[in-house]
Design an enzyme around this catalytic site. Structure first.
Site, PDB file in Angstrom:
ATOM      1  CB  CYS A 291      19.509  57.865 -11.706  1.00 26.89           C
ATOM      2  SG  CYS A 291      20.097  56.792 -10.381  1.00 26.89           S
TER       3      CYS A 291
ATOM      4  CB  CYS B 152      22.637  51.362 -10.434  1.00 29.58           C
ATOM      5  SG  CYS B 152      21.182  50.394  -9.991  1.00 29.58           S
TER       6      CYS B 152
ATOM      7  CB  CYS C 178      17.452  52.480 -14.845  1.00 28.18           C
ATOM      8  SG  CYS C 178      16.200  52.478 -13.557  1.00 28.18           S
TER       9      CYS C 178
ATOM     10  CB  CYS D   2      15.833  54.135  -6.219  1.00 25.87           C
ATOM     11  SG  CYS D   2      15.318  53.187  -7.673  1.00 25.87           S
TER      12      CYS D   2
ATOM     13  CD  GLN E  52       3.056  42.340 -13.174  1.00 30.62           C
ATOM     14  OE1 GLN E  52       4.130  42.923 -13.222  1.00 30.62           O
ATOM     15  NE2 GLN E  52       2.768  41.322 -13.969  1.00 30.62           N
TER      16      GLN E  52
ATOM     17  CG  ASN F 135      -2.894  41.194 -10.665  1.00 31.06           C
ATOM     18  OD1 ASN F 135      -3.250  42.138  -9.977  1.00 31.06           O
ATOM     19  ND2 ASN F 135      -2.350  41.357 -11.867  1.00 31.06           N
TER      20      ASN F 135
ATOM     21  CD  GLU G  67       1.548  30.602  -8.857  1.00 31.45           C
ATOM     22  OE1 GLU G  67       2.753  30.333  -8.724  1.00 31.45           O
ATOM     23  OE2 GLU G  67       1.106  31.352  -9.750  1.00 31.45           O
TER      24      GLU G  67
ATOM     25  CB  CYS H 170       7.486  39.450 -17.964  1.00 37.21           C
ATOM     26  SG  CYS H 170       7.984  37.804 -17.434  1.00 37.21           S
TER      27      CYS H 170
END
EC number: 2.1.1.190
Length: 445
Positions: free
Chosen positions: A83, A89, A92, A171, A278, A312, A328, A401
């Protein structure tokens, strides 16, 4: 009592000095770790087994931070980032590390954090769930910045630890059709008379097409809307305008709502711009399949899904006849989950709205369940885990996560009589230090 003068360390001299350091490992945020004067030195961009030239930029009592100046001895796992925006950026941060080494590092980070803070080891460490290393994101939010002097609007991502916008032309992790839109989209936005009113731009690749959502702080002129429709027709995308109240106006597409389907079933999940999904479709599919396999819900069983989003996990868990309760904290997603259940023909699933960070003792859905799944945000689910004694599921799948909050919550779960049976990495975000994971807890005898 005699007093003697003691000179304070010359911090400015220490910070300006250059050091040659040996990097031993990566921390959980992807920074290289070295040691100097008995302290840890964090070095962004450095890799294990490298010798690097560093300039100290920050000195604390227990650690320092250094800027990477030169790689004196290169790691065999270092690769050249493809990239062109990598060094600017903030998206990443591990493109310079070979993908297999990335996954090994993340898997080790996950296990080490759980072992250290929960003081337990899983009976089984599962093989990572992974997919393509590049162009895997089906959704991204781009920032905009309007220059008052040049009247130019920049489109891109935020720089690392900064509010500055790095203007990008492509990207490397965004789905290729979305990445290809960026140059023409940026050019078109600069033609709008109301470009000063533009906020972020959300790009989504759904199963029924590509969507562009423009956040606007003021109503755009008819001429600007016509330009956007022309762009939409040329690039075969659906364009929506989202106002301050999160209400969306379709400029084309006749009100069509994006959706994704889960393979191997008739389950279709519609979602709106404000709904969480996701970003990695194939890995999400593998993750859902693994969760269903680990819990193996059967007809007659009662399953609770906390932080259920738009369904999900809830809908796949209900497809074999189990009664599923989804809870939720966002009202709009509860409503969307109900719609998704109805259109998928699932009548044994019910959805409730609740603040899952508050006391849950009086919630109507709270009661004994056979099995349970939890998929919280980065903050984890410490408060919800206090209700385990009342729920008493014999099996609990925790999707996380954030390995740090998983480690903390695991300690609470284990204290309530559960054992950690399985744990595994889910590489949802290749080229970044972020990791998803899944753990299976079972109630002990």
């Amino acid at each position: 009592m005699a007093q003697f003068f003691k000179a304070k360390p010359n911090r400015s001299k220490q910070l300006s000095s250059k050091l040659s350091l040996k990097v031993t490992q990566l921390d959980h945020l992807g920074a290289g770790i070295a040691h100097h004067d008995g302290k840890i030195v964090f070095i962004n961009g450095a890799l294990p087994d490298e010798t690097v030239s560093v300039q100290l930029t920050e000195q604390k009592k227990k650690f320092s931070r250094g800027k990477l100046l030169k790689i004196e001895k290169r790691s065999t796992e270092r690769v050249t980032p493809p990239c062109p925006h990598f060094d600017k950026c903030g998206g990443c941060d591990l493109q310079h590390l070979d993908i297999e080494a990335q996954r090994k590092h993340k898997a080790n980070t996950l296990v080490d954090l759980v072992n250290k803070f929960a003081q337990t080891q899983a009976s089984e460490v599962c093989a990572p769930l992974s997919g393509d290393a590049w162009h895997y994101r089906r959704r991204a939010r781009l920032a905009t910045w309007f220059d008052k002097n040049t009247k130019h609007i920049s489109l891109g991502f935020r720089a690392s630890s900064s509010s500055d916008v790095v203007e990008i032309q492509s990207c490397a992790v965004l789905a290729e059709p979305l990445s290809a839109l960026i140059p023409d989209l940026a050019f078109m936005l600069n033609q709008l008379s109301g470009k000063k009113a533009l906020g972020h731009v959300e790009l989504t690749q759904a199963d029924n097409g590509n969507f562009v959502v423009l956040r606007v702080t003021k109503v755009l002129s008819d001429k600007d809307k016509a330009r956007l429709v022309e762009f939409a027709n040329k690039h075969e995308v659906i364009v929506l305008l989202q106002d301050d109240d999160a209400q969306c106006e379709h400029l084309n597409g006749a009100g069509e709502q994006p959706f994704y389907a889960l393979s191997g079933s008739d389950i279709k999940l519609n979602f709106s711009p404000g709904n969480f999904i996701q970003v990695n479709g194939p890995v999400n599919q593998a993750m859902v399949s693994q969760a269903v396999e680990w819990l193996s819900p059967k007809a007659g069983e009662r399953v609770l899904d906390l932080f259920c989003g738009i369904g999900n996990f809830s809908l796949p868990l209900a497809k074999d006849g189990a009664e599923v309760i989804g809870v939720e904290g966002v009202v709009a997603m509860v409503e969307q989950a109900r719609v998704n259940a109805k259109q998928s023909g699932l009548d044994k699933v019910a959805f409730y709205h609740a603040d899952l960070s508050a006391d849950l003792s009086k919630e109507p859905w709270l009661g004994k369940v056979d099995k349970m799944l939890i998929d919280p945000a980065r903050a984890g689910a410490y408060e919800s885990m206090q209700s385990l004694k009342k729920l008493k599921p014999k099996a609990l799948v925790y999707v996380s996560c954030n390995p740090a909050s998983l480690a903390r919550d695991s300690e609470v779960i284990l204290k309530q009589g559960y054992q950690l049976k399985k744990i595994g990495l889910i590489d949802m975000f290749p080229q970044t230090h972020h990791l998803e994971s899944m753990a299976l807890f079972e109630l002990g005898n």
